[in-house]
Write a protein that holds these residues in place. Sequence first.
Motif, PDB file in Angstrom:
ATOM      1  N   ASN A  81       0.860  -1.158   0.000  1.00 22.77           N
ATOM      2  CA  ASN A  81       0.000   0.000   0.000  1.00 22.77           C
ATOM      3  C   ASN A  81       0.912   1.227   0.000  1.00 22.77           C
ATOM      4  O   ASN A  81       2.117   1.118   0.191  1.00 22.77           O
ATOM      5  N   GLU A  82       0.336   2.394  -0.164  1.00 25.62           N
ATOM      6  CA  GLU A  82       1.154   3.613  -0.221  1.00 25.62           C
ATOM      7  C   GLU A  82       1.946   3.850   1.059  1.00 25.62           C
ATOM      8  O   GLU A  82       3.061   4.324   1.021  1.00 25.62           O
ATOM      9  N   LYS A  83       1.376   3.521   2.232  1.00 18.41           N
ATOM     10  CA  LYS A  83       2.020   3.890   3.477  1.00 18.41           C
ATOM     11  C   LYS A  83       2.564   2.714   4.281  1.00 18.41           C
ATOM     12  O   LYS A  83       3.226   2.922   5.267  1.00 18.41           O
ATOM     13  N   TYR A  84       2.265   1.487   3.895  1.00 22.64           N
ATOM     14  CA  TYR A  84       2.754   0.374   4.696  1.00 22.64           C
ATOM     15  C   TYR A  84       2.878  -0.896   3.847  1.00 22.64           C
ATOM     16  O   TYR A  84       2.348  -0.975   2.753  1.00 22.64           O
ATOM     17  N   LEU A  85       3.559  -1.850   4.413  1.00 22.57           N
ATOM     18  CA  LEU A  85       3.698  -3.171   3.806  1.00 22.57           C
ATOM     19  C   LEU A  85       2.955  -4.151   4.715  1.00 22.57           C
ATOM     20  O   LEU A  85       3.211  -4.197   5.914  1.00 22.57           O
ATOM     21  N   HIS A  86       2.049  -4.876   4.143  1.00 21.94           N
ATOM     22  CA  HIS A  86       1.239  -5.828   4.916  1.00 21.94           C
ATOM     23  C   HIS A  86       1.631  -7.232   4.483  1.00 21.94           C
ATOM     24  O   HIS A  86       1.630  -7.542   3.307  1.00 21.94           O
ATOM     25  N   LYS A  87       1.984  -8.074   5.446  1.00 18.13           N
ATOM     26  CA  LYS A  87       2.457  -9.410   5.116  1.00 18.13           C
ATOM     27  C   LYS A  87       1.697 -10.422   5.970  1.00 18.13           C
ATOM     28  O   LYS A  87       1.592 -10.266   7.181  1.00 18.13           O
ATOM     29  N   GLU A  88       1.154 -11.444   5.332  1.00 16.78           N
ATOM     30  CA  GLU A  88       0.433 -12.488   6.056  1.00 16.78           C
ATOM     31  C   GLU A  88       1.091 -13.835   5.804  1.00 16.78           C
ATOM     32  O   GLU A  88       1.534 -14.131   4.703  1.00 16.78           O
ATOM     33  N   ARG A  89       1.132 -14.657   6.866  1.00 14.07           N
ATOM     34  CA  ARG A  89       1.681 -16.009   6.756  1.00 14.07           C
ATOM     35  C   ARG A  89       0.619 -16.997   7.203  1.00 14.07           C
ATOM     36  O   ARG A  89      -0.027 -16.793   8.230  1.00 14.07           O
ATOM     37  N   VAL A  90       0.473 -18.053   6.453  1.00  8.21           N
ATOM     38  CA  VAL A  90      -0.482 -19.105   6.801  1.00  8.21           C
ATOM     39  C   VAL A  90       0.266 -20.425   6.833  1.00  8.21           C
ATOM     40  O   VAL A  90       1.014 -20.755   5.907  1.00  8.21           O
ATOM     41  N   HIS A  91       0.076 -21.158   7.915  1.00 10.78           N
ATOM     42  CA  HIS A  91       0.670 -22.483   8.047  1.00 10.78           C
ATOM     43  C   HIS A  91      -0.473 -23.443   8.355  1.00 10.78           C
ATOM     44  O   HIS A  91      -1.272 -23.185   9.255  1.00 10.78           O
ATOM     45  N   SER A  92      -0.550 -24.516   7.608  1.00 13.57           N
ATOM     46  CA  SER A  92      -1.634 -25.463   7.834  1.00 13.57           C
ATOM     47  C   SER A  92      -1.124 -26.876   7.621  1.00 13.57           C
ATOM     48  O   SER A  92      -0.358 -27.135   6.691  1.00 13.57           O
ATOM     49  N   GLN A  93      -1.551 -27.784   8.489  1.00 13.39           N
ATOM     50  CA  GLN A  93      -1.228 -29.191   8.298  1.00 13.39           C
ATOM     51  C   GLN A  93      -2.294 -30.040   8.970  1.00 13.39           C
ATOM     52  O   GLN A  93      -2.983 -29.587   9.880  1.00 13.39           O
ATOM     53  N   PHE A  94      -2.435 -31.264   8.479  1.00 10.27           N
ATOM     54  CA  PHE A  94      -3.393 -32.195   9.062  1.00 10.27           C
ATOM     55  C   PHE A  94      -2.928 -33.623   8.836  1.00 10.27           C
ATOM     56  O   PHE A  94      -2.131 -33.897   7.939  1.00 10.27           O
ATOM     57  N   THR A  95      -3.426 -34.537   9.637  1.00 10.81           N
ATOM     58  CA  THR A  95      -3.218 -35.974   9.462  1.00 10.81           C
ATOM     59  C   THR A  95      -4.491 -36.674   9.913  1.00 10.81           C
ATOM     60  O   THR A  95      -4.995 -36.383  10.995  1.00 10.81           O
ATOM     61  N   ARG A  96      -4.997 -37.557   9.086  1.00  9.86           N
ATOM     62  CA  ARG A  96      -6.158 -38.373   9.441  1.00  9.86           C
ATOM     63  C   ARG A  96      -5.805 -39.830   9.166  1.00  9.86           C
ATOM     64  O   ARG A  96      -5.241 -40.155   8.124  1.00  9.86           O
ATOM     65  N   ARG A  97      -6.151 -40.708  10.110  1.00 11.40           N
ATOM     66  CA  ARG A  97      -5.918 -42.143   9.957  1.00 11.40           C
ATOM     67  C   ARG A  97      -7.262 -42.856  10.001  1.00 11.40           C
ATOM     68  O   ARG A  97      -8.046 -42.643  10.927  1.00 11.40           O
ATOM     69  N   ILE A  98      -7.491 -43.712   8.998  1.00 20.08           N
ATOM     70  CA  ILE A  98      -8.758 -44.412   8.873  1.00 20.08           C
ATOM     71  C   ILE A  98      -8.486 -45.912   8.851  1.00 20.08           C
ATOM     72  O   ILE A  98      -7.887 -46.426   7.891  1.00 20.08           O
ATOM     73  N   PRO A  99      -8.893 -46.644   9.888  1.00 18.23           N
ATOM     74  CA  PRO A  99      -8.711 -48.095   9.870  1.00 18.23           C
ATOM     75  C   PRO A  99      -9.672 -48.740   8.875  1.00 18.23           C
ATOM     76  O   PRO A  99     -10.823 -48.339   8.766  1.00 18.23           O
ATOM     77  N   LEU A 100      -9.155 -49.722   8.139  1.00 15.27           N
ATOM     78  CA  LEU A 100      -9.950 -50.429   7.134  1.00 15.27           C
ATOM     79  C   LEU A 100      -9.911 -51.929   7.413  1.00 15.27           C
ATOM     80  O   LEU A 100      -8.982 -52.418   8.055  1.00 15.27           O
TER      81      LEU A 100
END
Length: 103
Positions: free
Chosen positions: A49-68
């Motif tokens: 933007n004209e007056k500032y720098l905006h920075k976003e970080r996203v971290h995502s992880q998952f684990t699902r175990r399904i017995p068959l």
Amino acid sequence: PAIDVKETKDAFAISANVPGYTKDQVTIQLHDNVLEISGHYDKEEEKKNEKYLHKERVHSQFTRRIPLPDTVNSDQVTANLKDGVLNVSIPKGQPKKKSITIQ
């Protein structure tokens, strides 16, 4: 993520909602009749933007175990990822027989 497991006459069908993930960020493993679905991503955005720098970080992880059950055919598993939904199909096979030695 939300997961549905459906059994049909010939296969097990697993659907998982994984919005924002690509196929390179999702791992599927089948070991000892347990299906493991996992995913991981890091995302970083910059907005100037004209007056500032905006920075976003996203971290995502998952684990699902399904017995068959023992009747899965682990050699013919198929999977696809489209529109944020992962679909895994695992055909049924013959139950695995295991001999146990008495000591």
